[in-house]
Design a protein around this motif. Sequence first.
Motif: not given
Lengths: 514, 337
Positions: B191, B316-318, B320, B326, B329, B333-334, B337
């Motif tokens: 990358x 993700x954007x919505x 709120x 969350x 996400x 994220x976990x 990598x």
Amino acid sequence: MAAEHSGEATPAPYLLEARDVSRAFPGVQALDRVRLSLRRGEVLAVVGENGAGKSTLMKILAGVERLDSGTVLLDGRPLRLGGVQEAQRLGIVLIHQELNLAENLDVAGNIFLGREPRRGGFLGLVDKRIYADAEPITRRLGLDSSPRAPVAGLSIGQQQLVEIARALSLDSRVLIMDEPTSSLTQRETDRLFDVIRDLKRGGLSVLYISHRLKEVEEIADRVVVLRDGRNAGELQHDQISHEAMVRLMVGRELKQFFRRTHVPPAGNVPPVLRVERLRLDVGTGQPISFSLRGGEIVCLAGLIGAGRSELAETLFGLRRPLSGEVFLDGRPVRVGSPAEAIAHGVFLLPEDRRSQGLVLEASVKANVTLASLQRVSRLGLINPPRERALARDLCQRLNVHTPSVDKTVGLLSGGNQQKVVLAKWLTRSPRLLIVDEPTRGVDVGAKTEIYGLMDRLAGQGTAILMISSDLEEVLGMSDRVLVMHEGRLAGELPREDLSEEAVMHLATGGGHGS
Amino acid sequence: MRKLAGIGLFLLVLYGSLLIANEGARSAENHYNLGRDIGKYGLISLGAGLLIISGGIDLSIGSVVGLSATVLVILLTEKGWSPLLAMLATLLVGCVIGLVHGVLVTKLRVQAFVMTLCGLFIYRGLARWLAGDKAMSLGRGFPAFWRDWLYRSRAVFGLPMSLVILLVIAGVAAVFLHRSVYGRYLSAIGSNERAVRYSGIATDRYKMLAYVLCSVLAAFYGILFVMETNQVQPSSDGNFLELYAIAGAVLGGCSLRGGEGTVVGILIGTAILQLLGNLVLMWGIPSALEYTVIGGALLLGAILDESLRRGEGRRARGAKEGEKEKQEEEQKDHKPA
Ligand SMILES: Nc1ncnc2c1ncn2[C@@H]1O[C@H](COP(=O)(O)OP(=O)(O)OP(=O)(O)O)[C@@H](O)[C@H]1O
Ligand SMILES: [Mg+2]
């Protein structure tokens, strides 16, 4: 999507207004009911710590980002922005914090990208007029490269000027500048401010973001402070001061400027780095000689394009010098690659975090541990809990704002990305640390932390070569200043002779110092 | 993670539709053949995948297979080498080829695409020349001990040996890619090579390693190929294999932009490709359409992948109000990598 204008046509008090704008990202409320209003012909500065939400707010105003709730009004009429083009059509132009240039095009090509005057009918040839048209804009900003120069060959500072030139060439009513000066030196900044004042007189409104509070004091008519995505306060023109801004930004007092605690050893200490008649592969190729002792912080000053980054890259093994010698701790060395440089104890904090410092798609964790994976692995296998612990520790030491160390580093705010690059070197103890714009885009609090770190390293005997275009930083941090001009050393200033005027005099090619 | 689940589901659907096709499709025999093919093709997809993750590409895989098969047959027949020695020499050929690719790409800065495109022509020509441009037969067949052990045996749980070999190699590769320092460097190079080099890592070495792995695995495929056919046709054997290898890796989630991909994904991608071929056969679709079906599936995968990406962004954007998102996400994220 069309912009929707509604309501009656009474002249609104504000040109652009944000009412209770909110925006969340996974794990962070980037903006929480933020209010902001911009008058006509006003320079409104927006300040706040890294990750406070400044860039997000600007992106929303310019139609780059969506908002979750709240309204944006232009001329008192609610505005629903569908995209950048539309915002530009309405006269709202954003200069992004990070560079967004087409590297394969030349300066003029970038300035007029997407708006090239065409000729040759359906052939769509780009009219050569762009070169003539670009000239006055670049000259006005003090960009001394030709409009035909490919931007890939320009320094970061020069590229930033190209971005600004592009924005200026658009017909705008609101110009949003997100840290436009983060890699500009004093002279270019002064020029930019002249331009801003001119535009202001012509009725243009400017939203200005910077972590260089001195600049804000100089240019802003009013200041809005954000903290953790909320409005933290507002300062009218006569209330603007460094202390007042910092107080609102961090919520407590912070002393004016960092004070060095370690003094370099006096007397005849053998130098850590000695450079003998080194000729760079740029500029006039005149030989450069200087030396650096352990515990000393020496600053390389100069205008953009003076060859400072090139010197740093040569010492780090990224460029070959034409001739000359480099001695480390008295021994002559040939550094052919960064790996060799690091083996010799020479470390570099590169200038462009996105292209040189970070693997943007990878996590914060993977980035901070990239250079020290050996520490958390056995027989080549990474131990995940230890890696996580190391990453957490490094992030904590530099106060990196992130919901978790697993967050993709490219999604952090600019200043926090910078801290991640720096955190990478915290596990090592360098002999020579070269830092190229170490606090570019970093907030006051974190600046103090970075200065403290450099000071501590110097105290442990590391020689530090700092490149900075922030004069305040140069004056505050350095034991000595070497000034470069057009690829050569124009002079040297010991700490006692340091002043803004002296540095600028040498940097602009005005004769030798003491 | 979500991507893996997606292609895993696709694989299951394909498998389900295979099971309902007919008696032959359900037979143990068909399963055995399928497993054997997955084992073989998986090897080259794995090589191609690791290389793609490091930001490289190899278009010469098929020609390397052809050349190594030819070399092996020549060594066994004309030169009378012992099988073990001949196979090792064949792997060495792959190793040298990979090294040459790596050196030219890193040191002389030849573009990977161009370098291996040249390789595609060069090795094919070499193979034909070495064999006097004619098919060569092994005569008595491959030495029985090796063939039975490496190719025909069902020693482990009755699985075809090539599949067992693939799983072992994939296991090692998974540890290498996802858990080791070197794998971390490899994908980081994919990358942003510059940032990795600036961190003091000898990036060229890791890139070369990826080329070597890719070519050695191709040579290994060549060995298995000779065991299967007892002969080699230097002008055509291995043709198009690089495309299968790359398709498997890409279907399995490797991004041609580099830096992205998992070993499990590559295995699933390979299995999907082989299942598609098998399905065409079993459902009685004209076999002439096999490539079209594969190409269509690949295209569909690419489109779905891209819209998944965008969908994720939009969600993700919505996010709120949604605590649910969350959490999702966070799970995402976990992932390793
Ligand atoms: N696309 C994104 N995805 C996820 N999180 C994001 C995204 N963009 C911004 N954020 C988060 O939103 C918060 C605010 O970011 P923003 O870039 O607006 O900060 P900033 O005030 O401009 O900081 P800086 O001074 O460092 O530039 C940060 O915590 C950041 O990590
Ligand atoms: Mg910002």
